[in-house]
Design an enzyme around this catalytic site. Sequence first.
Site, PDB file in Angstrom:
ATOM      1  N   ASP A 149       0.761  -1.242  -0.004  1.00  0.00           N
ATOM      2  CA  ASP A 149       0.136  -0.041   0.024  1.00  0.00           C
ATOM      3  C   ASP A 149       0.926   1.344  -0.108  1.00  0.00           C
ATOM      4  O   ASP A 149       2.030   1.297   0.458  1.00  0.00           O
ATOM      5  CB  ASP A 149      -0.725  -0.057   1.161  1.00  0.00           C
ATOM      6  CG  ASP A 149      -2.053   0.901   1.008  1.00  0.00           C
ATOM      7  OD1 ASP A 149      -2.396   1.515  -0.116  1.00  0.00           O
ATOM      8  OD2 ASP A 149      -2.816   1.344   1.840  1.00  0.00           O
ATOM      9  N   LEU A 170      10.526 -20.189  -4.786  1.00  0.00           N
ATOM     10  CA  LEU A 170       9.348 -19.168  -4.318  1.00  0.00           C
ATOM     11  C   LEU A 170       8.093 -19.383  -5.067  1.00  0.00           C
ATOM     12  O   LEU A 170       8.171 -19.339  -6.423  1.00  0.00           O
ATOM     13  CB  LEU A 170       9.715 -17.916  -4.074  1.00  0.00           C
ATOM     14  CG  LEU A 170       8.756 -16.907  -3.715  1.00  0.00           C
ATOM     15  CD1 LEU A 170       8.605 -16.964  -2.121  1.00  0.00           C
ATOM     16  CD2 LEU A 170       9.106 -15.490  -3.837  1.00  0.00           C
ATOM     17  N   HIS A 203       2.520   3.371  -8.982  1.00  0.00           N
ATOM     18  CA  HIS A 203       2.438   1.863  -9.286  1.00  0.00           C
ATOM     19  C   HIS A 203       3.589   1.352  -9.975  1.00  0.00           C
ATOM     20  O   HIS A 203       3.977   0.116  -9.815  1.00  0.00           O
ATOM     21  CB  HIS A 203       0.894   1.690 -10.201  1.00  0.00           C
ATOM     22  CG  HIS A 203      -0.210   2.192  -9.268  1.00  0.00           C
ATOM     23  ND1 HIS A 203      -0.500   1.798  -8.128  1.00  0.00           N
ATOM     24  CD2 HIS A 203      -1.178   2.708  -9.792  1.00  0.00           C
ATOM     25  CE1 HIS A 203      -1.602   2.404  -7.597  1.00  0.00           C
ATOM     26  NE2 HIS A 203      -2.068   3.027  -8.510  1.00  0.00           N
TER      27      HIS A 203
END
Length: 256
Positions: free
Chosen positions: A36, A147, A53
């Site tokens: 955020d 991962l 972004h």
Amino acid sequence: MLKGLFRKNQEKKESQFDFKDIDPMNVPKHVAIIMDGNGRWAQKKGLPRVAGHRAGVKTIKNIARAANQLNIQVLTLYAFSTENWKRPENEVKFLMELPQEFLIKEMDELMEQNIQVRVMGFVVELPEHTLKAVKEAEELTKNNTGLILNIAMNYGSRNELLHATNQMIQDILDGKLSQEAIDEKKISSYLLTSDFPDPELLIRTSGEQRISNFLLWQLAYSELWFTQVYWPDFSQTLFLKAIYDYQQRTRRFGGL
Ligand code: IPE
Ligand code: IPE
Ligand code: MG
């Protein structure tokens, strides 16, 4: 001796945390992050929100690399919520273009690092080009064993629970599930995270301290870790500090 080390680390500046501060025997299997603050990061610099972004994508790359290095099994990143459609059209459009940009540009590195990409959410509602990009990335990386980079796109936890409930009812009607068989484990198996353990650790950047419809069921006993830092400025060292702090906590699960 350990206590002394702990005290020393408490005095450490966040920027000084390193991979060697992490106990490899107590690394969370699943870390979830609410990324955020992109918009505020950009606004603070006098830039349009979308610049935040774009900057945030770089952070994803850095954090995924660190998580992989730590042998974390799953990193779930909240990239777009079911509520984010309320944002201005140009911002939504920009966000829907980021996955293809990121996944295409980073595919070589994702392969090199053996990272498996997954997308979690109501993906059929994504624009076709976005869906195509994420499906392709999932397909290309499906045999990677490092991962799992699990990207939550058009994800909302209440919607997930609603969907799971309806699916369970349907399975009962179809004779595939009996009411007696419904327990907590069964409910978990109907959720979008069914392949993963619950996150041991939730991180949220930007100073907000709320869940915003993220993994409501799965976070029941997760450790929560917040920072004021906006997502584009979130660093590997700060991530290591979060993991380090997690390792100092005692999880009790209601017991002693
Ligand atoms: C997080 O940053 C990214 C998404 C929700 C898509 P925000 O865009 O929410 O940034 P702030 O919270 O407005 O600063
Ligand atoms: C949560 O952030 C969703 C994502 C990070 C994708 P928001 O910025 O949408 O959450 P609120 O509106 O501050 O609760
Ligand atoms: Mg926000």
